[in-house]
Design a protein around this motif. Structure first.
Motif, PDB file in Angstrom:
ATOM      1  N   ILE A 166      -6.566 -14.414   3.703  1.00 34.20           N
ATOM      2  CA  ILE A 166      -6.459 -14.202   5.145  1.00 34.20           C
ATOM      3  C   ILE A 166      -6.328 -12.713   5.468  1.00 34.20           C
ATOM      4  O   ILE A 166      -5.869 -11.913   4.653  1.00 34.20           O
ATOM      5  N   ASN A 167      -6.731 -12.380   6.678  1.00 35.50           N
ATOM      6  CA  ASN A 167      -6.756 -10.993   7.137  1.00 35.50           C
ATOM      7  C   ASN A 167      -5.378 -10.581   7.659  1.00 35.50           C
ATOM      8  O   ASN A 167      -5.189 -10.319   8.845  1.00 35.50           O
ATOM      9  N   LEU A 168      -4.408 -10.547   6.757  1.00 34.55           N
ATOM     10  CA  LEU A 168      -3.029 -10.249   7.132  1.00 34.55           C
ATOM     11  C   LEU A 168      -2.292  -9.608   5.969  1.00 34.55           C
ATOM     12  O   LEU A 168      -2.356 -10.090   4.838  1.00 34.55           O
ATOM     13  N   ALA A 169      -1.590  -8.524   6.265  1.00 35.91           N
ATOM     14  CA  ALA A 169      -0.705  -7.869   5.290  1.00 35.91           C
ATOM     15  C   ALA A 169       0.719  -7.963   5.814  1.00 35.91           C
ATOM     16  O   ALA A 169       1.038  -7.411   6.874  1.00 35.91           O
ATOM     17  N   GLU A 170       1.570  -8.666   5.083  1.00 39.63           N
ATOM     18  CA  GLU A 170       2.970  -8.858   5.473  1.00 39.63           C
ATOM     19  C   GLU A 170       3.790  -8.835   4.187  1.00 39.63           C
ATOM     20  O   GLU A 170       3.763  -9.774   3.402  1.00 39.63           O
ATOM     21  N   ALA A 171       4.479  -7.722   3.942  1.00 38.78           N
ATOM     22  CA  ALA A 171       5.119  -7.500   2.644  1.00 38.78           C
ATOM     23  C   ALA A 171       6.625  -7.724   2.712  1.00 38.78           C
ATOM     24  O   ALA A 171       7.336  -7.003   3.417  1.00 38.78           O
ATOM     25  N   PRO A 178       3.686  -3.105   4.787  1.00 40.40           N
ATOM     26  CA  PRO A 178       3.117  -3.478   6.085  1.00 40.40           C
ATOM     27  C   PRO A 178       3.761  -4.744   6.637  1.00 40.40           C
ATOM     28  O   PRO A 178       4.243  -5.597   5.885  1.00 40.40           O
ATOM     29  N   SER A 179       3.760  -4.858   7.954  1.00 38.11           N
ATOM     30  CA  SER A 179       4.352  -6.023   8.600  1.00 38.11           C
ATOM     31  C   SER A 179       3.413  -6.526   9.695  1.00 38.11           C
ATOM     32  O   SER A 179       3.314  -5.936  10.771  1.00 38.11           O
ATOM     33  N   GLY A 180       2.707  -7.589   9.403  1.00 39.13           N
ATOM     34  CA  GLY A 180       1.842  -8.214  10.396  1.00 39.13           C
ATOM     35  C   GLY A 180       0.596  -7.420  10.728  1.00 39.13           C
ATOM     36  O   GLY A 180       0.075  -7.526  11.838  1.00 39.13           O
ATOM     37  N   GLU A 181       0.098  -6.652   9.776  1.00 36.97           N
ATOM     38  CA  GLU A 181      -1.070  -5.816  10.024  1.00 36.97           C
ATOM     39  C   GLU A 181      -2.347  -6.466   9.494  1.00 36.97           C
ATOM     40  O   GLU A 181      -2.321  -7.103   8.440  1.00 36.97           O
ATOM     41  N   PRO A 182      -3.470  -6.296  10.179  1.00 39.16           N
ATOM     42  CA  PRO A 182      -4.733  -6.794   9.621  1.00 39.16           C
ATOM     43  C   PRO A 182      -5.183  -5.929   8.456  1.00 39.16           C
ATOM     44  O   PRO A 182      -4.935  -4.716   8.447  1.00 39.16           O
ATOM     45  N   GLY A 220      -0.714 -16.014  -0.270  1.00 40.82           N
ATOM     46  CA  GLY A 220       0.412 -15.236   0.220  1.00 40.82           C
ATOM     47  C   GLY A 220      -0.050 -14.178   1.214  1.00 40.82           C
ATOM     48  O   GLY A 220      -1.150 -14.249   1.783  1.00 40.82           O
ATOM     49  N   THR A 221       0.800 -13.168   1.402  1.00 42.31           N
ATOM     50  CA  THR A 221       0.449 -12.061   2.310  1.00 42.31           C
ATOM     51  C   THR A 221       0.741 -10.718   1.666  1.00 42.31           C
ATOM     52  O   THR A 221       0.816  -9.700   2.341  1.00 42.31           O
ATOM     53  N   TYR A 222       0.928 -10.734   0.338  1.00 36.62           N
ATOM     54  CA  TYR A 222       1.240  -9.501  -0.396  1.00 36.62           C
ATOM     55  C   TYR A 222      -0.061  -8.913  -0.955  1.00 36.62           C
ATOM     56  O   TYR A 222      -1.156  -9.200  -0.473  1.00 36.62           O
ATOM     57  N   VAL A 223       0.026  -8.107  -1.983  1.00 35.02           N
ATOM     58  CA  VAL A 223      -1.139  -7.365  -2.469  1.00 35.02           C
ATOM     59  C   VAL A 223      -2.180  -8.289  -3.104  1.00 35.02           C
ATOM     60  O   VAL A 223      -3.373  -7.990  -3.086  1.00 35.02           O
ATOM     61  N   CYS A 224      -1.753  -9.435  -3.645  1.00 35.16           N
ATOM     62  CA  CYS A 224      -2.721 -10.375  -4.213  1.00 35.16           C
ATOM     63  C   CYS A 224      -3.690 -10.857  -3.140  1.00 35.16           C
ATOM     64  O   CYS A 224      -4.910 -10.823  -3.319  1.00 35.16           O
ATOM     65  N   ASN A 225      -3.135 -11.326  -2.011  1.00 29.11           N
ATOM     66  CA  ASN A 225      -4.005 -11.743  -0.908  1.00 29.11           C
ATOM     67  C   ASN A 225      -4.842 -10.574  -0.411  1.00 29.11           C
ATOM     68  O   ASN A 225      -6.031 -10.732  -0.094  1.00 29.11           O
ATOM     69  N   ALA A 226      -4.211  -9.398  -0.355  1.00 30.46           N
ATOM     70  CA  ALA A 226      -4.929  -8.214   0.151  1.00 30.46           C
ATOM     71  C   ALA A 226      -6.162  -7.906  -0.680  1.00 30.46           C
ATOM     72  O   ALA A 226      -7.247  -7.683  -0.137  1.00 30.46           O
ATOM     73  N   VAL A 227      -6.019  -7.902  -1.996  1.00 32.66           N
ATOM     74  CA  VAL A 227      -7.178  -7.556  -2.819  1.00 32.66           C
ATOM     75  C   VAL A 227      -8.212  -8.670  -2.791  1.00 32.66           C
ATOM     76  O   VAL A 227      -9.421  -8.409  -2.775  1.00 32.66           O
TER      77      VAL A 227
END
Length: 214
Positions: free
Chosen positions: A82-87, A97-101, A137-144
């Motif tokens: 998902i297009n969300l970064a929430e660490a 990041p908190s709630g950032e695309p 999740g919304t951490y670096v795994c989802n981000a990459v």
């Protein structure tokens, strides 16, 4: 055929990351495909560019990113990013990041383009538990995962990509509470080998119902 397999460096106070430790144990050839192994940083702003550099250098046909999911009891194959970064905790560069695309103009989500169901079946056929996961999740795994799928959709449509989460390795839970789930690094690496094998052999996913009720 070339398969780029990445694993993160240690994070969250851990001394090792079973993701890259298991990636390092993979053979250089699986199902006739060349296996390229790359360690990437557990940093929101750097993980995607690190994979992009690997894609530029090696021109793979498949990209499989691997990350640690402490608390999981087995290897899980991610279906969607998902297009969300929430660490919950800062990454290795102090970014939180908190709630950032992840991409301001990006799609809300991307589905994995590796054959998720075929991978789960192949691992289970070898008598090892494995499940589909519907949240990375919304951490670096989802981000990459998201960044790589965005990148391949926009720039490399012939590259198939996806993400595999792995549990703690045995050595990581020696001082953790009794009952903390883990797998041996050898078995994690075995699962990755079967995941790659299924990805190489299945250009499209198999049919079948696997979903979750909650």
């Amino acid at each position: 055929m070339k398969v780029l397999v990445t694993g993160f460096d240690p994070f969250g106070g851990e001394k090792v990351n079973p993701a890259f430790e298991a990636v390092k144990m993979l053979p250089d050839k699986i199902a006739g495909a060349e296996i390229i192994k790359l360690e990437i940083p557990t940093v929101f702003s750097k993980s995607g560019p690190a994979v992009a550099a690997g894609i530029e250098e090696y021109q793979p046909d498949i990209v499989i990113n691997v990350g640690q999911a402490g608390g999981h009891s087995c290897v899980t194959i991610e279906r969607v990013a998902i297009n969300l970064a929430e660490a919950r905790i800062p990454d290795n560069n102090g970014e939180q990041p908190s709630g950032e695309p992840l991409q301001a103009e990006g799609e809300p989500a991307y589905f994995a383009t590796i054959p998720v169901k075929a991978i789960v079946k192949n691992i289970r056929d070898h008598k090892i538990p494995c499940h589909v996961s519907y949240t990375a999740g919304t951490y670096v795994c989802n981000a990459v995962m998201y960044q790589v799928l965005h990148m391949t959709a926009e720039k490399y449509p012939n590259i198939r990509a996806g993400f595999v989460h792995v549990p703690y390795a045995a050595e990581q839970v020696v001082d953790k509470p009794n009952g903390t789930p883990f797998m041996s690094l050898e078995q994690i690496a075995e699962c990755l080998r079967y995941a790659i094998e299924a990805s190489v052999k299945n250009l499209v996913d198999i049919e079948g119902i696997i979903g979750e009720s909650h």
